[in-house]
Design a protein around this motif. Structure first.
Motif, PDB file in Angstrom:
ATOM      1  N   ALA A  13      -3.458   3.831   8.042  1.00 58.58           N
ATOM      2  CA  ALA A  13      -3.205   4.556   9.224  1.00 58.58           C
ATOM      3  C   ALA A  13      -1.770   4.893   9.410  1.00 58.58           C
ATOM      4  CB  ALA A  13      -3.466   3.642  10.388  1.00 58.58           C
ATOM      5  N   MET A  14      -0.669   4.050   8.878  1.00 60.74           N
ATOM      6  CA  MET A  14       0.414   4.277   8.703  1.00 60.74           C
ATOM      7  C   MET A  14       0.918   5.588   8.108  1.00 60.74           C
ATOM      8  SD  MET A  14       2.207   0.719   8.710  1.00 60.74           S
ATOM      9  CE  MET A  14       2.187  -0.636  10.118  1.00 60.74           C
ATOM     10  N   ALA A  15       0.316   5.531   6.825  1.00 56.52           N
ATOM     11  CA  ALA A  15       0.491   6.721   6.065  1.00 56.52           C
ATOM     12  C   ALA A  15      -0.122   8.150   6.569  1.00 56.52           C
ATOM     13  CB  ALA A  15       0.014   6.445   4.776  1.00 56.52           C
ATOM     14  N   LYS A  16      -1.186   8.030   7.013  1.00 55.34           N
ATOM     15  CA  LYS A  16      -1.745   9.250   7.709  1.00 55.34           C
ATOM     16  C   LYS A  16      -0.959   9.579   8.725  1.00 55.34           C
ATOM     17  CE  LYS A  16      -6.096   9.650   7.317  1.00 55.34           C
ATOM     18  NZ  LYS A  16      -7.585   9.671   7.388  1.00 55.34           N
ATOM     19  N   ALA A  17      -0.400   8.925   9.637  1.00 50.51           N
ATOM     20  CA  ALA A  17       0.296   9.402  10.845  1.00 50.51           C
ATOM     21  C   ALA A  17       1.673   9.920  10.384  1.00 50.51           C
ATOM     22  CB  ALA A  17       0.598   8.217  11.787  1.00 50.51           C
ATOM     23  N   ASN A  18       2.320   9.168   9.166  1.00 45.48           N
ATOM     24  CA  ASN A  18       3.506   9.579   8.667  1.00 45.48           C
ATOM     25  C   ASN A  18       3.274  10.969   7.922  1.00 45.48           C
ATOM     26  OD1 ASN A  18       6.553   8.992   7.398  1.00 45.48           O
ATOM     27  ND2 ASN A  18       5.178   9.564   5.689  1.00 45.48           N
ATOM     28  N   TYR A  23       0.843  -1.172   0.008  1.00 38.94           N
ATOM     29  CA  TYR A  23      -0.008  -0.013   0.007  1.00 38.94           C
ATOM     30  C   TYR A  23       0.895   1.019  -0.199  1.00 38.94           C
ATOM     31  CZ  TYR A  23      -3.515   3.430   1.443  1.00 38.94           C
ATOM     32  OH  TYR A  23      -4.335   4.503   1.556  1.00 38.94           O
ATOM     33  N   MET A  24       1.999   1.290   0.685  1.00 38.54           N
ATOM     34  CA  MET A  24       2.678   2.635   1.001  1.00 38.54           C
ATOM     35  C   MET A  24       3.829   2.438   0.015  1.00 38.54           C
ATOM     36  SD  MET A  24       3.260   3.052   4.913  1.00 38.54           S
ATOM     37  CE  MET A  24       3.710   1.443   5.412  1.00 38.54           C
ATOM     38  N   GLU A  25       4.261   1.509  -0.703  1.00 37.49           N
ATOM     39  CA  GLU A  25       5.308   1.422  -1.694  1.00 37.49           C
ATOM     40  C   GLU A  25       4.761   1.883  -3.062  1.00 37.49           C
ATOM     41  OE1 GLU A  25       8.600  -1.253  -1.758  1.00 37.49           O
ATOM     42  OE2 GLU A  25       8.728  -1.124   0.156  1.00 37.49           O
ATOM     43  N   PHE A  26       3.808   1.266  -3.514  1.00 38.74           N
ATOM     44  CA  PHE A  26       2.950   1.414  -4.660  1.00 38.74           C
ATOM     45  C   PHE A  26       2.007   2.556  -4.600  1.00 38.74           C
ATOM     46  CE2 PHE A  26       4.609  -2.510  -4.937  1.00 38.74           C
ATOM     47  CZ  PHE A  26       4.725  -3.092  -6.283  1.00 38.74           C
ATOM     48  N   MET A  27       2.098   3.707  -3.588  1.00 39.75           N
ATOM     49  CA  MET A  27       0.921   4.514  -3.549  1.00 39.75           C
ATOM     50  C   MET A  27       1.277   5.573  -4.789  1.00 39.75           C
ATOM     51  SD  MET A  27       0.304   6.846  -0.425  1.00 39.75           S
ATOM     52  CE  MET A  27       0.089   5.558   0.733  1.00 39.75           C
ATOM     53  N   ARG A  59      -9.053   3.193  -0.855  1.00 41.68           N
ATOM     54  CA  ARG A  59      -8.080   2.972   0.257  1.00 41.68           C
ATOM     55  C   ARG A  59      -8.931   1.782   1.056  1.00 41.68           C
ATOM     56  NH1 ARG A  59      -7.943   8.531   3.677  1.00 41.68           N
ATOM     57  NH2 ARG A  59      -9.882   9.035   2.586  1.00 41.68           N
ATOM     58  N   ASP A  60      -9.247   0.647   0.347  1.00 48.40           N
ATOM     59  CA  ASP A  60      -9.948  -0.530   0.690  1.00 48.40           C
ATOM     60  C   ASP A  60      -9.100  -1.698  -0.143  1.00 48.40           C
ATOM     61  OD1 ASP A  60     -11.315  -0.528  -1.720  1.00 48.40           O
ATOM     62  OD2 ASP A  60     -13.106   0.367  -0.845  1.00 48.40           O
ATOM     63  N   GLU A  61      -9.663  -2.732  -0.293  1.00 48.26           N
ATOM     64  CA  GLU A  61      -9.220  -4.216  -0.731  1.00 48.26           C
ATOM     65  C   GLU A  61      -9.262  -3.527  -2.387  1.00 48.26           C
ATOM     66  OE1 GLU A  61     -13.463  -5.126   0.600  1.00 48.26           O
ATOM     67  OE2 GLU A  61     -11.686  -3.973   1.351  1.00 48.26           O
ATOM     68  N   ASN A  62     -10.093  -2.554  -2.970  1.00 45.66           N
ATOM     69  CA  ASN A  62      -9.887  -2.358  -4.378  1.00 45.66           C
ATOM     70  C   ASN A  62      -8.768  -1.889  -4.541  1.00 45.66           C
ATOM     71  OD1 ASN A  62     -12.757  -3.018  -4.974  1.00 45.66           O
ATOM     72  ND2 ASN A  62     -13.493  -1.360  -4.017  1.00 45.66           N
ATOM     73  N   TYR A  63      -7.778  -1.207  -4.018  1.00 41.04           N
ATOM     74  CA  TYR A  63      -6.331  -0.988  -4.052  1.00 41.04           C
ATOM     75  C   TYR A  63      -5.713  -2.164  -4.955  1.00 41.04           C
ATOM     76  CZ  TYR A  63      -2.005   1.278  -3.034  1.00 41.04           C
ATOM     77  OH  TYR A  63      -0.701   1.856  -3.108  1.00 41.04           O
TER      78      TYR A  63
END
Length: 493
Positions: free
Chosen positions: A305-310, A67-71, A247-251
């Motif tokens: 959640a990690m991306a938002k905190a970051n 999720y984070m690396e392919f954003m 931002r769900d499984e459709n990602y």
């Protein structure tokens, strides 16, 4: 002598006893830690329950990592899909935001500004071959590849130096003839994004802006010449457009679609391998079972959640712009490739791509009077997140360092899109001609209601909802870069 020997022996025995007590205590501690561990082993082998638990955790962790690396890839592909599915566009068609405000606030799109007359398109080198771009003068534009990586600037920061020019975009594997007379750039992906930001004083607005772009901005396959010019779409009258990634499984569906379309060379071997660990494979259908669907949901929820905190509580030492204020960089480290020495700065890369789009050195490097710069604000002067039920004041000292224009725009921290507050636009900028103080400074206000007499310098916020802001400087001047000009922190009144 006997007494001395007796005492010596007893001291040794006492010491041994103490050592045994300590060892026993350590052993008990180790045993107690093993008992509270969520993982069980028998004879050194993991139990079946431990095997199942660790694989679940590993798969969830890898989904979060994907999720984070392919954003940047997902963000770009979602933009392409929105052009096609929501606006009916094809490769080379151009969408124009003919208004600087009304046409954007209803859209969900990362960090739009409310001042530029945008024109946006995607090109597909797989279907059309080499693509020609004829660009307008005096714009800030870019070409980004399918990973939202920089290909070239167009306009003021580009090789045409704001005069307009002819660009030829070709795939890195293209081995055909390359004609002269073009600025030529190769790209590793078939689909690429082309976007320019025009100034209203040049483009006009409404029908005038559409006419301007039709006359000055053309995209067509090299093989077809001017006869292949695409259609122009008025984006300002479109409603409910969402260009952000799921931002769900459709990602994972989006990533799978892109993987099947692009050449393997668009991905590193590590990226392909990481996708395969969670069942996203080149040349294979994507049919996850119920277990993996649940894994995807959990992993993406955790990754978001990690991306938002970051994004809003970043731990990087160089994220702050000033040593005595709360403002932060979008391009942490000032590098549009997110490099820090020989290593990629992963947290800086995720921060940018969660919040924004458009990658160009003209937004990161020092380009006095040419590019654009941004100050991101999430907290007030007390270090607290900005919330809509409070009233705040922002003081901008005299001499705001922007050659073209400055603006202060509000966004929602969840959508990262323009704050939909019921106003025509959630921003104040140069063109609004806000009330100026006698010393040349400007005071802006944010809250549920305008302070008395401050309506012209006020943006409405929503109680119970957070908000973020970007202070933009188009054509940033030296006082911005040497920090001799600094905005005050946002103060809660």
């Amino acid at each position: 002598m006997r007494l001395k020997k007796y005492l010596s022996v007893n001291f040794k025995l006492a010491g041994l006893a103490s050592l045994l007590i300590v060892l026993s205590s350590c052993q008990n501690t180790i045993q107690e830690e093993q008992k509270i561990s969520p993982y069980e082993f028998q004879g050194g082998y993991p139990t079946q329950a431990t095997i199942e638990k660790t694989y679940d955790e590993l798969d969830v962790q890898r989904v979060s990592q994907v999720y984070m690396e392919f954003m940047p890839l997902a963000s770009m592909q979602a933009l392409f899909n929105s052009h096609v599915n929501e606006s009916g566009m094809e490769s080379g068609d151009i969408a124009v935001f003919t208004e600087i405000d009304e046409g954007k606030v209803n859209h969900i799109g990362l960090t739009y500004n409310t001042e530029s007359i945008y024109a946006s398109a995607f090109i597909d080198l797989k279907t059309d071959g080499p693509i020609v771009l004829e660009t307008p003068p005096n714009v800030l534009g870019i070409v980004n590849d399918g990973w939202m990586r920089y290909v070239t600037d167009l306009g003021n920061a580009g090789p045409d130096k704001g005069q307009g020019g002819k660009f030829l975009i070709i795939h890195q594997d293209y081995d055909g003839e390359v004609p002269e007379g073009f600025f030529v750039f190769r790209t590793p992906t078939y689909r690429n994004w082309v976007m320019v930001r025009g100034f209203e004083e040049n483009t006009g607005a409404g029908d005038e802006a559409m006419k301007y772009y039709k006359n000055h901005f053309k995209i067509y396959p090299l093989s077809e010449g001017l006869e292949g010019v695409g259609n122009y779409t008025n984006y300002s009258i479109e409603k409910d457009i969402n260009t952000t990634h799921p931002r769900d499984e459709n990602y994972l569906d989006l990533i799978h679609q892109t993987l099947q379309y692009e050449a393997n060379a668009a991905f590193t071997s590590y990226e392909l391998g990481l996708l395969e660990t969670i069942g996203v494979k080149k040349g294979e259908e994507f049919n996850p079972d119920s277990r993996m669907v649940d894994i995807y949901r959990r992993g993406i929820e955790r990754g978001d959640a990690m991306a938002k905190a970051n994004a809003y509580a970043n731990r990087l030492e160089d994220v702050k712009v000033y040593d005595d204020r709360e403002y932060e960089y979008l391009f942490v480290g000032g590098n549009y490739q997110f490099m820090r020495g020989p290593a990629i700065n992963l947290d800086a890369r995720t921060l940018f791509h969660y919040e924004a789009i458009v990658v160009t050195p003209a937004m990161a490097a020092k380009m006095v009077g040419i590019g654009s710069q941004y100050l991101a604000g999430y907290r007030d002067s007390d270090g607290e997140f900005l919330m809509g039920e409070n009233t705040y004041k922002l003081h901008l000292p005299a001499g705001i360092p922007a050659k073209d224009f400055w603006s202060v725009t509000l966004y929602h921290p969840d959508t990262r899109s323009l704050l939909q507050n019921g106003m025509v636009k959630p921003s104040i900028n140069t063109y609004d001609e806000p009330v100026i103080n006698e010393d040349g400074s400007v005071d802006l206000y944010f809250g549920p209601e305008a302070p008395e007499g401050k309506e012209k310098n006020w943006v409405k916020t929503l109680p119970g909802e957070g908000w973020t802001t970007l202070i933009r400087f188009y054509g940033p001047l030296e006082p911005y870069f040497d920090q001799s000009w600094r905005p005050d922190d946002i103060v809660k009144l």
